[in-house]
Design a protein around this motif. Sequence first.
Motif, PDB file in Angstrom:
ATOM      1  N   TYR A  54      15.186 -10.001  -2.043  1.00  0.00           N
ATOM      2  CA  TYR A  54      14.586  -8.670  -1.972  1.00  0.00           C
ATOM      3  C   TYR A  54      15.491  -7.693  -1.234  1.00  0.00           C
ATOM      4  CZ  TYR A  54      11.269  -4.979  -0.717  1.00  0.00           C
ATOM      5  OH  TYR A  54      10.644  -3.768  -0.542  1.00  0.00           O
ATOM      6  N   GLU A  55      16.009  -8.101  -0.104  1.00  0.00           N
ATOM      7  CA  GLU A  55      16.837  -7.204   0.699  1.00  0.00           C
ATOM      8  C   GLU A  55      18.133  -6.845  -0.011  1.00  0.00           C
ATOM      9  OE1 GLU A  55      15.911  -5.667   3.293  1.00  0.00           O
ATOM     10  OE2 GLU A  55      13.994  -6.715   3.499  1.00  0.00           O
ATOM     11  N   THR A  70       5.311  -6.004  -4.846  1.00  0.00           N
ATOM     12  CA  THR A  70       3.865  -6.228  -4.801  1.00  0.00           C
ATOM     13  C   THR A  70       3.303  -6.432  -6.196  1.00  0.00           C
ATOM     14  OG1 THR A  70       3.669  -4.891  -2.798  1.00  0.00           O
ATOM     15  CG2 THR A  70       1.667  -5.242  -4.071  1.00  0.00           C
ATOM     16  N   ASN A  85       8.231   2.805  -4.752  1.00  0.00           N
ATOM     17  CA  ASN A  85       9.386   2.295  -4.020  1.00  0.00           C
ATOM     18  C   ASN A  85       9.609   0.827  -4.398  1.00  0.00           C
ATOM     19  OD1 ASN A  85       7.326   0.896  -2.547  1.00  0.00           O
ATOM     20  ND2 ASN A  85       7.154   2.669  -1.181  1.00  0.00           N
ATOM     21  N   LYS A  86      10.603   0.208  -3.786  1.00  0.00           N
ATOM     22  CA  LYS A  86      10.927  -1.192  -4.079  1.00  0.00           C
ATOM     23  C   LYS A  86       9.794  -2.114  -3.655  1.00  0.00           C
ATOM     24  CE  LYS A  86      14.123  -3.301  -1.686  1.00  0.00           C
ATOM     25  NZ  LYS A  86      15.405  -3.824  -1.135  1.00  0.00           N
ATOM     26  N   GLN A  87       9.109  -1.774  -2.566  1.00  0.00           N
ATOM     27  CA  GLN A  87       7.985  -2.572  -2.096  1.00  0.00           C
ATOM     28  C   GLN A  87       6.880  -2.642  -3.151  1.00  0.00           C
ATOM     29  OE1 GLN A  87       5.774  -4.817   0.808  1.00  0.00           O
ATOM     30  NE2 GLN A  87       7.930  -4.228   0.735  1.00  0.00           N
ATOM     31  N   SER A 135       8.963 -10.372   2.974  1.00  0.00           N
ATOM     32  CA  SER A 135       9.476  -9.005   2.859  1.00  0.00           C
ATOM     33  C   SER A 135       8.375  -7.975   2.655  1.00  0.00           C
ATOM     34  CB  SER A 135      10.475  -8.920   1.689  1.00  0.00           C
ATOM     35  OG  SER A 135      11.569  -9.800   1.874  1.00  0.00           O
ATOM     36  N   LEU A 136       7.132  -8.425   2.526  1.00  0.00           N
ATOM     37  CA  LEU A 136       6.016  -7.511   2.315  1.00  0.00           C
ATOM     38  C   LEU A 136       5.657  -6.774   3.605  1.00  0.00           C
ATOM     39  CD1 LEU A 136       3.713  -9.820   0.160  1.00  0.00           C
ATOM     40  CD2 LEU A 136       4.903  -7.755  -0.652  1.00  0.00           C
ATOM     41  N   THR A 137       5.140  -5.565   3.462  1.00  0.00           N
ATOM     42  CA  THR A 137       4.618  -4.845   4.613  1.00  0.00           C
ATOM     43  C   THR A 137       3.372  -5.571   5.116  1.00  0.00           C
ATOM     44  OG1 THR A 137       3.185  -3.451   3.249  1.00  0.00           O
ATOM     45  CG2 THR A 137       5.435  -2.648   3.672  1.00  0.00           C
ATOM     46  N   ASN A 178       0.460  -5.175   2.625  1.00  0.00           N
ATOM     47  CA  ASN A 178       0.675  -5.894   1.371  1.00  0.00           C
ATOM     48  C   ASN A 178       0.684  -7.408   1.583  1.00  0.00           C
ATOM     49  OD1 ASN A 178       0.829  -3.560  -0.174  1.00  0.00           O
ATOM     50  ND2 ASN A 178       3.049  -3.368   0.089  1.00  0.00           N
TER      51      ASN A 178
END
Length: 227
Positions: free
Chosen positions: A45-46, A76, A70-72, A131-133, A136
């Motif tokens: 992801y990064e 998701t 966005n990428k997030q 990598s999720l917020t 999320n």
Amino acid sequence: MSSLDEPESATPAPPTETKDWRHFTPLELSPILEVALAQMVARGYEGTTVRTIAREVGVTVPALYYHFANKQAILTDLLDRAMAIVTGHVEAALASTGPDPVHRLGAFVEAIVLYACHHSDIAFLDSERRSLTTENLAHYVAQRDSLEQRLRETIDRGCATGVFTTSDPEMCGRAILAMCQGVAGWYRTEGPNTPEEVAQSFVRIALGVVGHVDRRPRLTSGSGPRR
């Protein structure tokens, strides 16, 4: 691939391929999601950028943002689709069995391992949940926990009826789920085993993890029919 003409749906359509839960159809993803999935599997992801996704799809970055904030949002969406597929197959598998805990555990494990083999790329994204917020991640974990609860119900029933002898059903459930999902990280179609062979091996391993006791009567020496 799907069209880029319309913005992506916020909620993935439920899978329609679970009538035969052992059958998996190819993923149907939009060009953006297809490229993003390939990039995230290859680079993480990064290491994946919106600019790279847009370039590979053949659109501008503003055009990509028309579909995803966005990428997030892309990650998701992919994880929601992954959970919809695996949950659909697991529920169909469980619905096809009776109440017997051994059969239900076997169906649960088989469904997840077949999913991990046939859809290894999107199944592999489970490793990117880190990598999720926070929001999320909570949404994703709730879906994953629901799947794990279905497994725990089966193990608990097996312990209650005496066919499973583990003293730690909760830890067994976590171990079995992690073991099955881990298949996506190493399974390759060109390898020596088919998805079905891997699934059957994992069913046997899972039964060992929960301490399965086969209570079917066995013939002892000399107890067979006389002629």
